[in-house]
Motif scaffolding. Structure first.
Motif, PDB file in Angstrom:
ATOM      1  N   PRO A  17      60.218  73.186 -42.998  1.00  0.00           N
ATOM      2  CA  PRO A  17      60.162  72.200 -41.901  1.00  0.00           C
ATOM      3  C   PRO A  17      58.717  71.935 -41.456  1.00  0.00           C
ATOM      4  CG  PRO A  17      61.730  73.977 -41.441  1.00  0.00           C
ATOM      5  CD  PRO A  17      60.907  74.415 -42.600  1.00  0.00           C
ATOM      6  N   ASP A  18      58.572  70.859 -40.686  1.00  0.00           N
ATOM      7  CA  ASP A  18      57.252  70.561 -40.124  1.00  0.00           C
ATOM      8  C   ASP A  18      56.804  71.705 -39.218  1.00  0.00           C
ATOM      9  OD1 ASP A  18      57.374  68.152 -41.423  1.00  0.00           O
ATOM     10  OD2 ASP A  18      58.099  67.038 -39.653  1.00  0.00           O
ATOM     11  N   ASN A  19      55.503  71.926 -39.187  1.00  0.00           N
ATOM     12  CA  ASN A  19      54.895  72.953 -38.317  1.00  0.00           C
ATOM     13  C   ASN A  19      55.440  74.350 -38.621  1.00  0.00           C
ATOM     14  OD1 ASN A  19      53.461  70.897 -36.891  1.00  0.00           O
ATOM     15  ND2 ASN A  19      55.344  70.487 -35.718  1.00  0.00           N
ATOM     16  N   ALA A  20      55.750  74.601 -39.899  1.00  0.00           N
ATOM     17  CA  ALA A  20      56.257  75.922 -40.271  1.00  0.00           C
ATOM     18  C   ALA A  20      55.722  76.301 -41.642  1.00  0.00           C
ATOM     19  CB  ALA A  20      57.783  75.934 -40.273  1.00  0.00           C
ATOM     20  N   GLN A  21      55.805  77.583 -41.976  1.00  0.00           N
ATOM     21  CA  GLN A  21      55.469  78.049 -43.311  1.00  0.00           C
ATOM     22  C   GLN A  21      56.170  79.365 -43.567  1.00  0.00           C
ATOM     23  OE1 GLN A  21      51.136  78.398 -43.108  1.00  0.00           O
ATOM     24  NE2 GLN A  21      51.313  80.644 -43.002  1.00  0.00           N
ATOM     25  N   LEU A  22      56.274  79.734 -44.856  1.00  0.00           N
ATOM     26  CA  LEU A  22      56.842  81.015 -45.260  1.00  0.00           C
ATOM     27  C   LEU A  22      55.823  81.747 -46.113  1.00  0.00           C
ATOM     28  CD1 LEU A  22      60.580  80.419 -46.315  1.00  0.00           C
ATOM     29  CD2 LEU A  22      59.730  81.700 -44.351  1.00  0.00           C
ATOM     30  N   GLU A  23      55.758  83.060 -45.927  1.00  0.00           N
ATOM     31  CA  GLU A  23      54.810  83.853 -46.699  1.00  0.00           C
ATOM     32  C   GLU A  23      55.550  84.935 -47.477  1.00  0.00           C
ATOM     33  OE1 GLU A  23      54.583  84.165 -43.225  1.00  0.00           O
ATOM     34  OE2 GLU A  23      53.339  82.379 -42.895  1.00  0.00           O
ATOM     35  N   LEU A  24      54.978  85.297 -48.600  1.00  0.00           N
ATOM     36  CA  LEU A  24      55.490  86.409 -49.385  1.00  0.00           C
ATOM     37  C   LEU A  24      55.464  87.668 -48.534  1.00  0.00           C
ATOM     38  CD1 LEU A  24      56.429  86.770 -52.354  1.00  0.00           C
ATOM     39  CD2 LEU A  24      54.136  87.604 -52.869  1.00  0.00           C
ATOM     40  N   PRO A  42      54.559  73.051 -44.991  1.00  0.00           N
ATOM     41  CA  PRO A  42      55.492  71.995 -44.570  1.00  0.00           C
ATOM     42  C   PRO A  42      55.742  70.961 -45.662  1.00  0.00           C
ATOM     43  CG  PRO A  42      53.987  72.488 -42.785  1.00  0.00           C
ATOM     44  CD  PRO A  42      53.500  73.277 -43.973  1.00  0.00           C
ATOM     45  N   GLY A  43      57.002  70.636 -45.873  1.00  0.00           N
ATOM     46  CA  GLY A  43      57.388  69.645 -46.867  1.00  0.00           C
ATOM     47  C   GLY A  43      57.631  70.198 -48.256  1.00  0.00           C
TER      48      GLY A  43
END
Length: 891
Positions: free
Chosen positions: A547-554, A493-494
């Motif tokens: 966004p808040d409360n999110a993430q992206l992974e490879l 996030p951020g």
């Protein structure tokens, strides 16, 4: 052997050996570290720096690159071996052959017989140099090629070691020299005399990696490169000099015809006087460089590339006049150099009219500047001598440059011709102060070469598949995440993240069209995409913030979605840009060539090379033609074909853009608009909607800009204009179709009233002239009239009144100082002096500077009349006192 044949033989030699022929890049590349391409290897920098994998099948290439170097403009013509424009022929190996291959290829071409495609040079007249400890190269030259040891010389870092000047690849080099004979200098090889022994080819052996440092030798060698590369450069002009049996590069088939034209126009002889010959060479050299810069889209201006071009063209004009030419010369010079260069650069032919118009217009403007500036310079020089000084002040040089448009390089040249110097330090200080007051340049343009090596693996292994012509969404796999210049496996996030996916419907910014907006959808969350950029034309970089409360992974599977409304409006604007271009060329002719564009949803701007302001009628015609094509509902066709076939179709290309072998042609209305373009477009011209031309303006010398709205934005704009017209019609109680006439009548009445009031004001001021003269004080034998006039008095009135008062002062020495605060809170002021005062050495331009210090003002002018403007009316009394004090101290 003509230069064109020298080029052909070079290319044929290396193509026959398996090298890929690479066309010359434009002199203008998208590289913030360079004004112009200045070496043959510049277009290959991404491959040498490891940012991209070379796309050549055999890992080898050959090119004849256009180059411009302008650091030593002042030295042009003084030496006879250097040009500002030159053609650098090179062969390149990326991890394939190395020293033995490069040396062998070069030797075979230079010494090979004419029948076999070589240059037929006598091997006994060739010398070579190697780096001090490069025994490998020296051994190849001696044992493999057969060059005697006495014709192999060793040189140090300054001469025979190469790097880009920044950390990266580097290595020793070996140079080939041709012995022109004892009539050109002393024996003993290049070490003894580099005039007799002319360098013709430099072979660079990139084998090491260098660290930080400055200068040619002040850096550490970090170790060997993973792959060894070859970069060579043969000077086409120098080989032409040898093969054509002439003394120097100015007498080859390319430049000598221009010198002959200069001799005919001026009546001066070439070859009889060194100083005169330098001027001939300046004309020849700068004509070619100027022509090639204009060909590649540069127009004269006051900054950057435009300033370099302006400086070159103006040096041509002044050199011609110093030789004795009295009328315009640019058309003859440019026509001649285009004739000599067209066999090698056939694109000159279709740009001939535009090149001529650009150069001739600059000559016309500069001749006016030259006439007035020369008079002012002569006065400054005479005054300097009268004061027993040898240096023209920085203030005078700056006034010539800033107020009268007289270039500092001409001031320096003219000062040297009269045995004077110029206070360049004072001039530079004033220039620095001026720049500090101006808006800062775009910081991005000042950044060094951006390190894109982090994207290298994606360019090589994961190029993005663009599916956006057909689709607005796609299922994609994240193959790369980059944060703060480093690859990562997870984004939190951020984080501001560059996301690379295997396929994408998002258009990446290029060709003047902004990148798409949209989002990634992953885990039920939308990740906004606020920009899409393209790396090496292969990798799409999607910029997002987690966004808040999110993430992206490879490796995540995401849905990539284009904002449909954004794309629709962007396509409208981009297609409208093509129509504006087509309409523009119909109205203005083929010399109106694109110089840049930008389009985003609902809005477009189009820059084009043109020297005249467009009339309202021309703008209306452009808008009418554009909307007629919209109404015609032409199908928008896209064709993928070879670059050569596209050119044969008449498709237009952008200056400075490098195209691949297969290109995309966008066609609207057949021949009306046919351009090379990778952007997104509407399906039919009617889908663009109305196009409203907002107007046109100048964005630099010789460059104009048209702005327009498209689609709904155009409709909204026209609705506001209609509402405004209806409001004015109601206010003036006049039908809207009669508004222009009604407003013109009211404007005429207002102007007449203002003129009458101004005349009454002048009469009132003039009635006080006798009082001003009677109340004058005498300072050091000089009558001084110093008055603050009523607020609202304009600069023109001050000047008229000062001239009247000066005339009333008779034959005696008198100085008039008048100032007022105008309606814009500015403080115009004028200082005049009688002839008797100037004969005593009083200079109004100097007094203006004294006065201006107290009101935050500046100005300049002649000894008998000068003027300026300030911003601090509270300092007027102090300013008057300072001028009087200056006259008290005057001797």
């Amino acid at each position: 052997m003509q230069t064109h044949e020298i080029r052909e033989r070079f290319t044929a030699h290396f193509v026959k050996s398996g090298h890929t022929e690479v066309p010359s890049a434009s002199l203008i590349l998208d590289d913030p570290t360079l004004l112009f391409v200045n070496a043959g290897m510049v277009p290959f920098k991404p491959y040498f720096l490891g940012q991209q994998t070379p796309p050549f099948p055999n890992g080898t290439a050959t090119s004849i690159q256009k180059c411009v170097r302008t650091l030593d403009i002042e030295e042009v013509g003084i030496t006879t071996r250097h040009n500002t424009f030159f053609q650098m022929a090179g062969n390149f190996s990326f991890g394939q052959y190395f020293k033995k291959g490069a040396i062998t290829y070069a030797w075979c071409l230079l010494t090979g017989s004419l029948e076999e495609g070589g240059y037929g040079l006598d091997p006994e007249r060739l010398w070579v140099t190697c780096y001090l400890d490069d025994d490998e190269a020296a051994d190849i030259w001696h044992h493999h090629i057969g060059v005697p040891k006495e014709r192999i010389q060793r040189l140090g870092m300054a001469d025979n070691y190469w790097s880009m000047g920044v950390p990266g690849p580097c290595g020793p080099c070996s140079e080939i020299y041709y012995d022109r004979g004892p009539e050109y200098g002393a024996e003993g090889g290049p070490i003894a005399d580099d005039n007799r022994y002319m360098e013709i080819w430099n072979l660079v052996f990139m084998q090491n990696e260098r660290g930080e440092g400055s200068g040619k030798g002040d850096f550490e060698i970090l170790g060997p490169l993973p792959k060894k590369n070859i970069d060579t450069g043969l000077g086409i002009e120098r080989v032409a000099c040898i093969l054509q049996g002439v003394d120097n590069v100015y007498e080859t088939d390319l430049l000598r015809p221009v010198i002959d034209v200069a001799a005919e126009l001026s009546g001066a002889d070439y070859g009889s006087d060194h100083d005169r010959d330098v001027k001939f060479r300046v004309i020849a050299d700068h004509s070619r460089t100027g022509m090639m810069l204009i060909l590649d889209g540069v127009t004269p201006g006051n900054e950057g590339r435009g300033y370099i071009l302006r400086r070159l063209l103006r040096r041509i004009i002044r050199s011609a006049r110093l030789l004795g030419a009295t009328g315009p010369t640019m058309e003859q010079f440019m026509s001649t150099i285009m004739d000599t260069m067209t066999p090698s650069f056939p694109e000159i032919k279709k740009n001939r009219e535009r090149i001529l118009k650009t150069a001739v217009n600059e000559e016309t403007a500069f001749l006016k500047t030259l006439e007035s500036g020369t008079e002012l310079f002569d006065h400054a020089a005479a005054e300097t001598r009268a004061q027993d000084r040898k240096t023209i002040s920085g203030e005078r040089a700056f006034a010539l440059h800033d107020t009268y448009g007289f270039p500092i390089d001409l001031t320096l040249e003219m000062a040297r011709e009269q045995g004077l110097e110029v206070d360049t330090e004072g001039f530079e200080k004033l220039m620095a102060e001026q720049k500090a007051r101006a808006k800062a340049d775009n910081k991005a343009k000042k950044h060094g070469h951006q390190d894109l090596s982090v994207f290298r693996e994606f360019v090589d292994e994961h190029p993005t598949e663009f599916v956006g012509y057909e689709n607005l969404s796609s299922e994609s796999t994240i193959v790369g995440l980059v944060h703060n210049g480093q690859t990562i496996t997870e984004a939190h996030p951020g984080d501001e993240v560059d996301v690379i996916v295997d396929l994408s419907p998002m258009y990446a910014e290029s060709g003047g069209q902004l990148g798409d907006r949209g989002f990634f959808r992953y885990g039920g969350i939308e990740f906004p995409i606020n920009d899409v950029q393209k790396i090496a034309k292969k990798v799409w970089v999607h910029k997002t913030r987690i966004p808040d409360n999110a993430q992206l992974e490879l490796g995540a599977q995401v849905e990539t979605v284009v904002d449909e409304a954004w794309r629709h409006a962007a396509r409208q604007a981009h297609s409208a840009t093509h129509l504006i271009h087509g309409a523009l060329r119909q109205v203005l002719g083929p010399t109106a060539v694109q110089a840049g564009s930008m389009n985003k949803p609902g809005y477009l701007r189009f820059d084009f090379n043109y020297t005249e302001q467009l009339s309202p009628e021309q703008l209306a015609q452009i808008e009418d033609i554009t909307n007629a094509v919209v109404d015609a509902d032409y199908q928008v066709n896209t064709i993928e074909t070879s670059l050569e076939e596209a050119k044969a179709m008449g498709a237009m290309a952008l200056f400075g853009e490098n195209y691949g072998d297969i290109v995309r042609v966008v066609e609207i209305g057949g021949a009306f608009s046919r351009e090379l373009c990778g952007g997104t477009h509407v399906g039919h011209s009617s889908q663009i909607g109305p196009v409203a031309v907002l107007g046109e303006s100048s964005v630099g010398s010789g460059v104009r800009r048209i702005e327009a709205f498209s689609g709904l934005d155009s409709f909204r704009y026209l609705s506001k204009e209609r509402a405004l017209a209806e409001g004015l019609a109601a206010h003036f109680k006049t039908p809207s179709n009669q508004l222009p006439e009604r407003i013109a009548q009211l404007t005429a009445k207002l102007k007449a009233a203002e003129k009458h009031i101004a005349e009454l004001h002048r009469q009132q001021l003039s009635s006080n002239i006798s009082n001003f003269v009677d109340q004058a004080q005498v300072v050091n034998g000089v009558k001084v009239i110093a008055e603050q006039l009523p607020a609202g008095t304009k600069a023109g009135d001050l000047r008229t009144l000062a001239a009247d008062i000066r005339g009333r002062c008779g034959e005696g020495a008198a100085v008039v100082v008048l100032a007022a605060e105008d309606e814009n809170a500015k403080v115009p002021f004028v200082i005049g002096a009688t002839k008797a005062a100037t004969q005593r050495g009083i200079h109004c331009g100097d007094l203006v500077k004294v006065f201006g210090e107290y009101i935050s003002g500046r100005g300049g002018g002649k000894p008998d009349m000068a003027q300026g403007s300030g911003t601090q009316a509270g300092g007027l009394d102090a300013g008057f006192s300072a001028v009087i004090e200056e006259l008290h101290n005057f001797k």
